[in-house]
Design a protein around this motif. Structure first.
Motif, PDB file in Angstrom:
ATOM      1  N   TYR A  18     128.814 -23.617 -32.232  1.00 22.46           N
ATOM      2  CA  TYR A  18     128.654 -24.218 -30.914  1.00 22.46           C
ATOM      3  C   TYR A  18     129.025 -25.700 -30.965  1.00 22.46           C
ATOM      4  O   TYR A  18     128.612 -26.430 -31.860  1.00 22.46           O
ATOM      5  N   ASN A  19     129.790 -26.110 -29.973  1.00 20.05           N
ATOM      6  CA  ASN A  19     130.212 -27.502 -29.837  1.00 20.05           C
ATOM      7  C   ASN A  19     129.637 -28.063 -28.540  1.00 20.05           C
ATOM      8  O   ASN A  19     129.981 -27.593 -27.446  1.00 20.05           O
ATOM      9  N   ILE A  20     128.779 -29.050 -28.623  1.00 26.50           N
ATOM     10  CA  ILE A  20     128.080 -29.545 -27.424  1.00 26.50           C
ATOM     11  C   ILE A  20     128.967 -30.461 -26.579  1.00 26.50           C
ATOM     12  O   ILE A  20     128.656 -30.717 -25.403  1.00 26.50           O
ATOM     13  N   ALA A  21     130.089 -30.919 -27.142  1.00 27.57           N
ATOM     14  CA  ALA A  21     130.921 -31.924 -26.452  1.00 27.57           C
ATOM     15  C   ALA A  21     131.179 -31.595 -24.972  1.00 27.57           C
ATOM     16  O   ALA A  21     130.946 -32.439 -24.099  1.00 27.57           O
ATOM     17  N   PRO A  22     131.623 -30.355 -24.642  1.00 27.65           N
ATOM     18  CA  PRO A  22     131.931 -30.075 -23.229  1.00 27.65           C
ATOM     19  C   PRO A  22     130.693 -30.033 -22.340  1.00 27.65           C
ATOM     20  O   PRO A  22     130.830 -30.094 -21.111  1.00 27.65           O
ATOM     21  N   ASP A  23     129.511 -29.931 -22.929  1.00 27.65           N
ATOM     22  CA  ASP A  23     128.282 -29.852 -22.128  1.00 27.65           C
ATOM     23  C   ASP A  23     127.597 -31.197 -21.932  1.00 27.65           C
ATOM     24  O   ASP A  23     126.587 -31.282 -21.230  1.00 27.65           O
ATOM     25  N   LEU A  24     128.132 -32.244 -22.558  1.00 27.63           N
ATOM     26  CA  LEU A  24     127.521 -33.570 -22.404  1.00 27.63           C
ATOM     27  C   LEU A  24     127.698 -34.061 -20.968  1.00 27.63           C
ATOM     28  O   LEU A  24     128.717 -33.774 -20.336  1.00 27.63           O
ATOM     29  N   PRO A  25     126.723 -34.802 -20.440  1.00 25.48           N
ATOM     30  CA  PRO A  25     126.822 -35.308 -19.052  1.00 25.48           C
ATOM     31  C   PRO A  25     128.062 -36.192 -18.865  1.00 25.48           C
ATOM     32  O   PRO A  25     128.728 -36.116 -17.838  1.00 25.48           O
ATOM     33  N   ASP A  26     128.366 -37.019 -19.860  1.00 28.06           N
ATOM     34  CA  ASP A  26     129.582 -37.842 -19.825  1.00 28.06           C
ATOM     35  C   ASP A  26     130.438 -37.454 -21.025  1.00 28.06           C
ATOM     36  O   ASP A  26     129.911 -37.059 -22.056  1.00 28.06           O
ATOM     37  N   GLU A 280     121.831 -25.839 -24.069  1.00 33.94           N
ATOM     38  CA  GLU A 280     121.255 -24.989 -23.014  1.00 33.94           C
ATOM     39  C   GLU A 280     120.408 -25.807 -22.043  1.00 33.94           C
ATOM     40  O   GLU A 280     120.297 -25.453 -20.867  1.00 33.94           O
ATOM     41  N   VAL A 281     119.799 -26.880 -22.545  1.00 36.36           N
ATOM     42  CA  VAL A 281     119.071 -27.785 -21.642  1.00 36.36           C
ATOM     43  C   VAL A 281     120.064 -28.428 -20.670  1.00 36.36           C
ATOM     44  O   VAL A 281     119.833 -28.466 -19.459  1.00 36.36           O
ATOM     45  N   LEU A 282     121.182 -28.911 -21.207  1.00 38.99           N
ATOM     46  CA  LEU A 282     122.194 -29.572 -20.368  1.00 38.99           C
ATOM     47  C   LEU A 282     122.827 -28.596 -19.371  1.00 38.99           C
ATOM     48  O   LEU A 282     123.219 -28.985 -18.272  1.00 38.99           O
ATOM     49  N   GLN A 283     122.895 -27.322 -19.776  1.00 37.96           N
ATOM     50  CA  GLN A 283     123.433 -26.298 -18.867  1.00 37.96           C
ATOM     51  C   GLN A 283     122.383 -25.816 -17.862  1.00 37.96           C
ATOM     52  O   GLN A 283     122.653 -24.929 -17.052  1.00 37.96           O
ATOM     53  N   GLY A 284     121.184 -26.366 -17.952  1.00 43.90           N
ATOM     54  CA  GLY A 284     120.110 -25.969 -17.037  1.00 43.90           C
ATOM     55  C   GLY A 284     119.507 -24.617 -17.340  1.00 43.90           C
ATOM     56  O   GLY A 284     118.815 -24.020 -16.526  1.00 43.90           O
ATOM     57  N   LYS A 285     119.758 -24.121 -18.564  1.00 43.92           N
ATOM     58  CA  LYS A 285     119.277 -22.773 -18.923  1.00 43.92           C
ATOM     59  C   LYS A 285     117.872 -22.767 -19.512  1.00 43.92           C
ATOM     60  O   LYS A 285     117.258 -21.717 -19.656  1.00 43.92           O
ATOM     61  N   ARG A 286     117.408 -23.907 -19.997  1.00 42.28           N
ATOM     62  CA  ARG A 286     116.075 -23.945 -20.604  1.00 42.28           C
ATOM     63  C   ARG A 286     115.525 -25.360 -20.559  1.00 42.28           C
ATOM     64  O   ARG A 286     116.252 -26.328 -20.317  1.00 42.28           O
ATOM     65  N   GLU A 287     114.205 -25.465 -20.787  1.00 37.14           N
ATOM     66  CA  GLU A 287     113.585 -26.772 -20.966  1.00 37.14           C
ATOM     67  C   GLU A 287     113.146 -26.893 -22.408  1.00 37.14           C
ATOM     68  O   GLU A 287     112.566 -25.965 -22.962  1.00 37.14           O
ATOM     69  N   CYS A 288     113.403 -28.031 -22.998  1.00 44.75           N
ATOM     70  CA  CYS A 288     113.034 -28.226 -24.400  1.00 44.75           C
ATOM     71  C   CYS A 288     113.148 -29.715 -24.717  1.00 44.75           C
ATOM     72  O   CYS A 288     114.020 -30.408 -24.178  1.00 44.75           O
ATOM     73  N   GLU A 289     112.247 -30.180 -25.587  1.00 47.52           N
ATOM     74  CA  GLU A 289     112.323 -31.573 -26.013  1.00 47.52           C
ATOM     75  C   GLU A 289     112.799 -31.647 -27.463  1.00 47.52           C
ATOM     76  O   GLU A 289     112.734 -30.661 -28.202  1.00 47.52           O
ATOM     77  N   PHE A 290     113.242 -32.831 -27.855  1.00 42.93           N
ATOM     78  CA  PHE A 290     113.824 -33.007 -29.188  1.00 42.93           C
ATOM     79  C   PHE A 290     113.295 -34.287 -29.816  1.00 42.93           C
ATOM     80  O   PHE A 290     113.266 -35.325 -29.165  1.00 42.93           O
ATOM     81  N   LEU A 291     112.886 -34.163 -31.085  1.00 45.07           N
ATOM     82  CA  LEU A 291     112.327 -35.321 -31.774  1.00 45.07           C
ATOM     83  C   LEU A 291     112.965 -35.481 -33.159  1.00 45.07           C
ATOM     84  O   LEU A 291     112.933 -34.563 -33.977  1.00 45.07           O
ATOM     85  N   ALA A 292     113.540 -36.669 -33.388  1.00 40.38           N
ATOM     86  CA  ALA A 292     114.124 -36.984 -34.686  1.00 40.38           C
ATOM     87  C   ALA A 292     113.108 -37.782 -35.504  1.00 40.38           C
ATOM     88  O   ALA A 292     112.573 -38.778 -35.035  1.00 40.38           O
ATOM     89  N   LEU A 347     127.364 -37.577 -31.501  1.00 43.14           N
ATOM     90  CA  LEU A 347     126.860 -36.525 -30.599  1.00 43.14           C
ATOM     91  C   LEU A 347     125.354 -36.663 -30.376  1.00 43.14           C
ATOM     92  O   LEU A 347     124.860 -36.477 -29.258  1.00 43.14           O
ATOM     93  N   VAL A 348     124.628 -36.987 -31.433  1.00 39.59           N
ATOM     94  CA  VAL A 348     123.173 -37.172 -31.298  1.00 39.59           C
ATOM     95  C   VAL A 348     122.889 -38.479 -30.554  1.00 39.59           C
ATOM     96  O   VAL A 348     121.990 -38.544 -29.710  1.00 39.59           O
ATOM     97  N   SER A 349     123.681 -39.512 -30.843  1.00 38.08           N
ATOM     98  CA  SER A 349     123.492 -40.804 -30.180  1.00 38.08           C
ATOM     99  C   SER A 349     123.665 -40.680 -28.660  1.00 38.08           C
ATOM    100  O   SER A 349     122.924 -41.288 -27.883  1.00 38.08           O
ATOM    101  N   ALA A 350     124.650 -39.878 -28.244  1.00 42.70           N
ATOM    102  CA  ALA A 350     124.879 -39.681 -26.810  1.00 42.70           C
ATOM    103  C   ALA A 350     123.646 -39.069 -26.132  1.00 42.70           C
ATOM    104  O   ALA A 350     123.287 -39.424 -25.004  1.00 42.70           O
ATOM    105  N   LEU A 351     122.978 -38.159 -26.849  1.00 45.47           N
ATOM    106  CA  LEU A 351     121.766 -37.524 -26.308  1.00 45.47           C
ATOM    107  C   LEU A 351     120.582 -38.489 -26.337  1.00 45.47           C
ATOM    108  O   LEU A 351     119.714 -38.455 -25.463  1.00 45.47           O
ATOM    109  N   ARG A 352     120.559 -39.327 -27.342  1.00 41.79           N
ATOM    110  CA  ARG A 352     119.509 -40.344 -27.439  1.00 41.79           C
ATOM    111  C   ARG A 352     119.643 -41.337 -26.288  1.00 41.79           C
ATOM    112  O   ARG A 352     118.651 -41.733 -25.671  1.00 41.79           O
ATOM    113  N   ASP A 353     120.883 -41.692 -25.980  1.00 45.80           N
ATOM    114  CA  ASP A 353     121.155 -42.641 -24.904  1.00 45.80           C
ATOM    115  C   ASP A 353     120.648 -42.102 -23.563  1.00 45.80           C
ATOM    116  O   ASP A 353     120.224 -42.860 -22.703  1.00 45.80           O
TER     117      ASP A 353
END
Lengths: 433, 433
Positions: A18-26, A280-292, A347-353
């Motif tokens: 899976y490649n998240i690039a196309p699912d990123l908001p920007d 899947e969160v970005l696609q609106g398919k699920r809710e989930c949080e992420f912690l590094a 990719l992770v930085s974009a989600l952190r932002d």
């Protein structure tokens, strides 16, 4: 019977990464050339695997895993089990919280790094290359690439920071048993190394120097490619197999995580488990949080700035937009050496932002993370890597907090590696004789 | 796709252990009291787990595995995969021979010893005991019992031969992290130990002394039982889970072994994989051969006599009818320390006496077995224990011989443990820096 192990049949190993690039908001900010010096991009095009460079820029959501790579994954023990941490839950006394962990520690080399090493070795061989070159710090990446090279009948050359090379004798033996050529860096193999050795014959080296040596070596040897083990998009794409398997396993037990936790240095194991869920969160398919879970020695997501920076000390890479502490920041030594990196994967930085990924950092003395690892060992029975201990510590903290607040929560953590080669660190940090 | 891993669903974990005793051509010669001294049987009845003593004398073919023990097995990663060694076959260039290996190296403590440790800890707790006591030589058994005690919330005391205790710091840390109390033997904890220490405060100990200390300690502490990790019938019964799983896995791929190979010191991993198959041979249900791989340091099945002998140097056990080199024989040091035992388990010895089990012994310098382990690592990608290397060496020899003779053969070997804590031995034996 209350079983804890959730296995996935071999046939259900994912068929695509899976490649998240196309699912990123920007769109992901692209790599950039620095203002001075030669073109970093052109140099990388010459020294890296072409298929990996294509994946690096790909906007395809799914990238097919070649059959041969799936065979290699299965050889290396995939799919790896997911565990419900029932015993740890009991130990913590939580009733509202469920804990799960993914077993990347079952890797033949002791960490998740094999997931990208095998893919890279396969693509290199497909492109007619004969030799893989890399640098390594803690030794996990060098071990994984040595392993992958052996399985694909390729040569492997590892430049290893001398300060670590000198004392990690077991890791060194491990790589050499696999047939790799391991050089203490700086070495006489390159002009960069020779010059430093001429000044100081016992120079202890640095990751930046090792990268420079590796890149020079790759550029000057026919049929040789340079391989990277973290940070880059294609590495995180390969690691997505972790999260994709885990999703299937959660389906088998009809459950879902509310929070995904991983340790984070450069971001490859964190990205591996988290990005398929984040997609899947970005696609609106699920809710989930992420912690590094990070170390205060390298809290790039906690205290870093989101800006363009080099990936290495020697400024040989293009500029990447990342949460960074600065590519020449001094980091204190810690036992979880794999977490000592100045920046987090783009990719992770974009989600952190976007505040989709949150982060926490633990003190440099590491006492509390090793205590969490000890708790995990005594309850679940698995000796984990110091890096993974950060994920366990963060998960335990989150579990206790949710329980106290009376909130139902399902927490998934990634155990990125085992600790059989880290017992000295346990002895040191927990004052065990 | 040519996959190598044959996994078994968690639900298919065996529900009963197999006991070969009722299938033997002649009844197993019972243990005997020696002519002199106190009753060894009565002492063992006082210090051992009753359920285990009953299993020791049982003539039931199937002994039900308690649900809770099955849960513990699953927690510890069972069922373990079986692998078709396609890559090793290619490396050896064999076309007529198929090689398979069972992955006991995936154990949380690094060896098959957990299979009996978990059962013993469960039965001890069921009988209201609070503490498990044992001796250990190489450290694998001490590690497995420490692990099992932790999972059952029992205390664990290990008497460890001081000569090994002093240098195996990682194994020591491993046990202590699990919460075990580890004493260098001889110790001040017992009168046996104190007397020896009074004579020589740096006494290096021996397995016999450690057994004596353990038995004395168990006899004098309330709620304390003494546990044994090899040789005895009940241990081999617990280990039968290895072979039973493997049978199911062979059914999945519609194949059968013609030859089963395991390394053999006391006989617990060999018995574990071989006895379920040997039972079917004795029942006339299949044809299969069995080969035990030993060291010339302790070639009990190759050069021993089939007679009554003590199980320990200190003569504290009853007499057992075994292939033995004599309980006070001097054995040369080898890296595969788990193979240094003077006698083979009574159940295996009975099969050896009928020529159902054959045996081979390799030279004490261990060069050729470590080379076989290196070949295995480079082809299959798994770093194995020095003990397991003997099984691999014997399997490779048998494979090449069958190929040369043009004979089709399916060979099954047991990988009894991993080698992450044995890298120093590899370094030493293969002259790797």
């Amino acid at each position: 019977m209350e079983t804890s192990q959730i296995s996935l049949p071999v046939d259900d190993l994912p068929k695509a990464w899976y490649n998240i690039a196309p699912d990123l908001p920007d769109p992901l900010p692209p790599p950039k050339e620095p203002e001075n010096g030669p073109s970093r991009m052109k140099f990388l095009e010459k020294t890296m695997i072409h298929e990996c460079l294509e994946q690096e820029a790909s906007t395809n959501r799914w990238i097919s895993i070649p059959e041969k790579v799936r065979e290699l994954y299965i050889q290396a023990g995939r799919p790896r089990p997911l565990y419900r941490a029932r015993r740890l839950e009991k130990h913590l006394g939580v009733k509202k919280v469920k804990l799960y962990y993914k077993r990347e520690d079952l890797s033949p080399t002791g960490s998740h790094k094999v997931n990208t090493a095998l893919a890279q070795a396969f693509f290199a061989a497909k492109e007619g290359k004969k030799m893989l070159v890399t640098e390594t710090g803690a030794g996990q990446w060098g071990s994984a690439l040595s392993y992958a090279a052996t399985l694909m009948n390729l040569d492997c050359v590892v430049f290893w920071v001398r300060a670590v090379y000198n004392w990690k004798t077991d890791r060194r033996t491990f790589m050499r048993l696999l047939g790799a050529t391991v050089h203490a860096s700086p070495s006489d193999e390159t002009s960069v190394g020779s010059e430093l050795l001429a000044e100081d014959s016992t120079h202890l080296g640095s990751l930046g120097i090792a990268v420079s040596e590796g890149l020079e070596y790759a550029g000057e040897h026919e049929g040789c490619v340079y391989c990277l083990g973290s940070v880059l998009n294609h590495v995180l794409v390969h690691q997505s197999v972790i999260g994709l398997e885990t999703m299937e396993q959660f389906r088998l037990v009809e459950d879902e995580p509310d929070l995904v936790v991983g340790c984070l240095g450069g971001g490859s194991n964190f990205g591996g488990i988290a990005l398929p869920y984040a997609g899947e969160v970005l696609q609106g398919k699920r809710e989930c949080e992420f912690l590094a879970a990070q170390s205060e020695a390298a809290p790039n997501l906690v205290k870093g700035q989101y800006r363009y920076d080099f990936g290495d000390v020697a400024e040989q890479t293009p500029l990447l937009k990342m949460f960074t502490l600065g590519h020449r920041v001094k980091m204190k030594p810690i036992r979880a050496d794999g977490l000592r990196y100045h920046a987090a994967a783009p990719l992770v930085s974009a989600l952190r932002d976007r505040d989709i990924v949150k982060a926490v950092a633990y003190p440099v003395d590491e006492r509390m993370v090793f205590e969490a690892a000890s708790t995990f060992f005594q309850s679940e029975g698995w000796l984990i890597a110091p890096e993974s201990a950060y994920a366990v510590k963060a998960s335990i903290d989150e579990a206790l907090e949710a329980e106290k607040a009376g909130v139902e929560k399902v927490i998934l953590m990634n155990i990125s590696g085992h600790g059989f080669l880290d017992l000295e660190a346990y002895r040191d940090k927990l004052n065990i004789d």
